[in-house]
Each structure stands twice: as C-alpha cells, then as structure tokens.
Design a protein around this motif. Sequence first.
Motif, PDB file in Angstrom:
ATOM      1  N   TYR A   1      73.093  61.891  59.636  1.00 48.64           N
ATOM      2  CA  TYR A   1      74.092  61.725  58.580  1.00 48.64           C
ATOM      3  C   TYR A   1      73.938  60.322  57.987  1.00 48.64           C
ATOM      4  N   LEU A   2      73.228  60.230  56.846  1.00 48.50           N
ATOM      5  CA  LEU A   2      72.851  58.941  56.268  1.00 48.50           C
ATOM      6  C   LEU A   2      74.019  58.098  55.766  1.00 48.50           C
ATOM      7  N   PRO A   3      75.092  58.677  55.198  1.00 48.52           N
ATOM      8  CA  PRO A   3      76.213  57.826  54.770  1.00 48.52           C
ATOM      9  C   PRO A   3      76.813  56.991  55.889  1.00 48.52           C
TER      10      PRO A   3
ATOM     11  N   ASP B   1      81.287  58.118  69.499  1.00 41.12           N
ATOM     12  CA  ASP B   1      81.168  59.563  69.261  1.00 41.12           C
ATOM     13  C   ASP B   1      80.635  59.852  67.867  1.00 41.12           C
ATOM     14  N   GLU B   2      81.151  59.094  66.872  1.00 45.91           N
ATOM     15  CA  GLU B   2      80.675  59.283  65.500  1.00 45.91           C
ATOM     16  C   GLU B   2      79.194  58.949  65.377  1.00 45.91           C
ATOM     17  N   LEU B   3      78.761  57.888  66.095  1.00 53.34           N
ATOM     18  CA  LEU B   3      77.354  57.493  66.061  1.00 53.34           C
ATOM     19  C   LEU B   3      76.463  58.579  66.651  1.00 53.34           C
ATOM     20  N   MET B   4      76.865  59.157  67.781  1.00 50.47           N
ATOM     21  CA  MET B   4      76.078  60.220  68.397  1.00 50.47           C
ATOM     22  C   MET B   4      75.955  61.426  67.467  1.00 50.47           C
ATOM     23  N   ARG B   5      77.066  61.782  66.811  1.00 47.34           N
ATOM     24  CA  ARG B   5      77.019  62.909  65.872  1.00 47.34           C
ATOM     25  C   ARG B   5      76.160  62.585  64.653  1.00 47.34           C
ATOM     26  N   ALA B   6      76.256  61.337  64.167  1.00 43.46           N
ATOM     27  CA  ALA B   6      75.469  60.938  62.998  1.00 43.46           C
ATOM     28  C   ALA B   6      73.977  60.940  63.306  1.00 43.46           C
ATOM     29  N   ILE B   7      73.606  60.467  64.511  1.00 38.51           N
ATOM     30  CA  ILE B   7      72.189  60.461  64.900  1.00 38.51           C
ATOM     31  C   ILE B   7      71.678  61.891  65.056  1.00 38.51           C
TER      32      ILE B   7
ATOM     33  N   MET C   1      86.384  57.170  59.336  1.00 39.17           N
ATOM     34  CA  MET C   1      85.158  56.999  58.580  1.00 39.17           C
ATOM     35  C   MET C   1      85.149  57.898  57.349  1.00 39.17           C
ATOM     36  N   GLY C   2      84.905  57.303  56.210  1.00 40.28           N
ATOM     37  CA  GLY C   2      84.767  58.077  54.974  1.00 40.28           C
ATOM     38  C   GLY C   2      83.482  57.697  54.289  1.00 40.28           C
ATOM     39  N   THR C   3      83.426  57.909  52.975  1.00 38.42           N
ATOM     40  CA  THR C   3      82.207  57.584  52.241  1.00 38.42           C
ATOM     41  C   THR C   3      82.468  56.528  51.167  1.00 38.42           C
ATOM     42  N   GLY C   4      83.644  55.900  51.166  1.00 37.74           N
ATOM     43  CA  GLY C   4      83.985  54.901  50.164  1.00 37.74           C
ATOM     44  C   GLY C   4      83.449  53.529  50.501  1.00 37.74           C
ATOM     45  N   LEU C   5      83.775  52.563  49.634  1.00 38.55           N
ATOM     46  CA  LEU C   5      83.298  51.191  49.798  1.00 38.55           C
ATOM     47  C   LEU C   5      83.872  50.557  51.065  1.00 38.55           C
ATOM     48  N   THR C   6      85.143  50.862  51.372  1.00 32.24           N
ATOM     49  CA  THR C   6      85.771  50.284  52.563  1.00 32.24           C
ATOM     50  C   THR C   6      85.030  50.703  53.832  1.00 32.24           C
ATOM     51  N   SER C   7      84.710  51.991  53.932  1.00 32.92           N
ATOM     52  CA  SER C   7      83.978  52.482  55.100  1.00 32.92           C
ATOM     53  C   SER C   7      82.576  51.891  55.156  1.00 32.92           C
ATOM     54  N   PHE C   8      81.928  51.736  53.997  1.00 32.70           N
ATOM     55  CA  PHE C   8      80.596  51.151  53.932  1.00 32.70           C
ATOM     56  C   PHE C   8      80.613  49.728  54.495  1.00 32.70           C
ATOM     57  N   LEU C   9      81.592  48.923  54.036  1.00 36.92           N
ATOM     58  CA  LEU C   9      81.689  47.537  54.491  1.00 36.92           C
ATOM     59  C   LEU C   9      82.082  47.462  55.967  1.00 36.92           C
ATOM     60  N   PHE C  10      82.965  48.371  56.405  1.00 35.27           N
ATOM     61  CA  PHE C  10      83.371  48.404  57.806  1.00 35.27           C
ATOM     62  C   PHE C  10      82.167  48.689  58.701  1.00 35.27           C
ATOM     63  N   LEU C  11      81.349  49.661  58.299  1.00 35.24           N
ATOM     64  CA  LEU C  11      80.181  50.013  59.101  1.00 35.24           C
ATOM     65  C   LEU C  11      79.151  48.890  59.111  1.00 35.24           C
ATOM     66  N   MET C  12      78.992  48.189  57.989  1.00 33.13           N
ATOM     67  CA  MET C  12      78.084  47.041  57.960  1.00 33.13           C
ATOM     68  C   MET C  12      78.568  45.959  58.923  1.00 33.13           C
ATOM     69  N   ALA C  13      79.887  45.688  58.901  1.00 30.97           N
ATOM     70  CA  ALA C  13      80.450  44.677  59.807  1.00 30.97           C
ATOM     71  C   ALA C  13      80.264  45.092  61.263  1.00 30.97           C
ATOM     72  N   ALA C  14      80.460  46.376  61.560  1.00 29.74           N
ATOM     73  CA  ALA C  14      80.254  46.869  62.923  1.00 29.74           C
ATOM     74  C   ALA C  14      78.801  46.692  63.340  1.00 29.74           C
ATOM     75  N   GLY C  15      77.866  46.911  62.406  1.00 26.03           N
ATOM     76  CA  GLY C  15      76.453  46.717  62.704  1.00 26.03           C
ATOM     77  C   GLY C  15      76.118  45.269  63.013  1.00 26.03           C
TER      78      GLY C  15
END
Length: 250
Positions: free
Chosen positions: A171-173, A161-167, A122-136
């Motif tokens: 972590y808005l990104p 694990d990343e979701l638990m840490r973000a919640i 997971m990063g903060t670029g466009l690829t990660s943004f689109l990946f997270l949208m698809a996962a949603g």
Amino acid sequence: MLVPGVSGGSMAMILGIYDRLISSVSSFMKNKKENLIFLALFCLGGGLGMILFARPLLGLIERFPMPMMYFFLGAVAGGVPMIFKEARIQRVSWESLAWIALGLLAVFAVGRLPVGAFQSEMGTGLTSFLFLMAAGVIAAAALVLPGISVSYLFLVMGLYDELMRAISGLYLPFLVPLGLGLLAGIVVTAKGLEKAMNRYPQPTYMMILGFVLGSVAEVFPGIPPAGELLVCLPALAAGFGVIFFLSREG
C-alpha cells in the motif's frame, strides 16, 4: 526489522556490514558509484526480505510465541561477543561501564514508553503524509543504532499493525511517506554516528554494547512452562549459535 525487540542495526553489525553501511550513507558523495551499488543491493535484499517474510514471520510468532522469542533472544545475545571485540577494550574500566550503563538506560527508557502513545488514524491527506514522514524520521534512529528495535518503535507509535498490512499489500500511500522520512532520518543519524565512531570509538562502541545488552533484556519473554521449556532452550541455543558463528565468519 520485522520482529519487535530485535534490532536491525544489531543484525547489520553481526553480519559484518554495519561500518560499511554507516560510511556508505554518511559519505555517499565520496564514492558515489560504489556506494550506490552497495546500498541498492542492500535495499533490494531488505525490501524483498520484508515482503517475503512479513506474513510467515507473524504467523510463526502468533502460533509459537515463546519458542520464537527465545530464538530471537539467543540471536541478539549471540552478537554480544563480537560487538565487545569491535570496541577493542584492553581492560574494563569504570568509564567503560558507565557508557554501557548509558546505553542500557536508553533502551530501557524506550521500552517504558506506552504502546500506541502516538497512534493516529491513517488517511491519504497532507496531515497523514506529514505524520508518516515524522514517524519515519523517528524510526530511523532505531534503524541505524544497534540494540534499539525499529519494530518496537512502530509498535509504540501505534503503527506496527498498519505497517505489516501495508507491506503485505504494498500500500504505497502508507509506505512512500514513511520511506521518505526513514531516508532523511537515516542520513542525519548516520552522519552523526560516523563522526562519533571516528572521534570517540571506544565510548561509542561501549554505548552500542549497552544498546544490545538492553535489547536482550527487552526481548526476554519470561520463564515458559516446564513442557515448553524443552523447546525454548534448544531454540535459544540455536539462535545464539547461528548468530555467533555468522559473526565469527563476518
């Protein structure tokens, strides 16, 4: 939603708000003000619950894994009588059993997916943004359908694990693109499910019952040691009793 194996859709049905939730999302424009207030209050409570319970719930599961899983097993099983009642089946037929079996197979198929199958850095670029949208979008189906655990799907995708840490850290990104994907997926899934419930109510509820029965099997953690069994059985009974009486009140 935070517990792998326990379905948010099942809990919504147990609490008596499932049909209202589906209708509020899929038919939002028919009564915008009322639906907006209902969904805003629901989302506010859901978001607050996740923020408050993410850390303590994970702590309890890590410290008392077997009793907690037996409690959740009882909670899922406690909603089965109510869902069977919602189906309004006068007599059990082979057709009804076939729809239940189809729901069971769907849950078992999800349960056989290898954990981390879709994991990505997971990063903060466009690829990660689109990946997270698809996962949603993918997770939205589990969020709407009872019996399929959205947390387990996040686990399968390698994002739990990343979701638990973000919640926990807000972590808005991470949370914003995931939330946008969830929202889009929920709208599409809810519209399809509402049509199915209106046109084919009995097959739809029978398949939902299969989802829930399948989730009971997926949550089952195995037989505990004799000493721990004395704690697990009361936990099982407590989980069943709480949800059974909640569903009756609902």
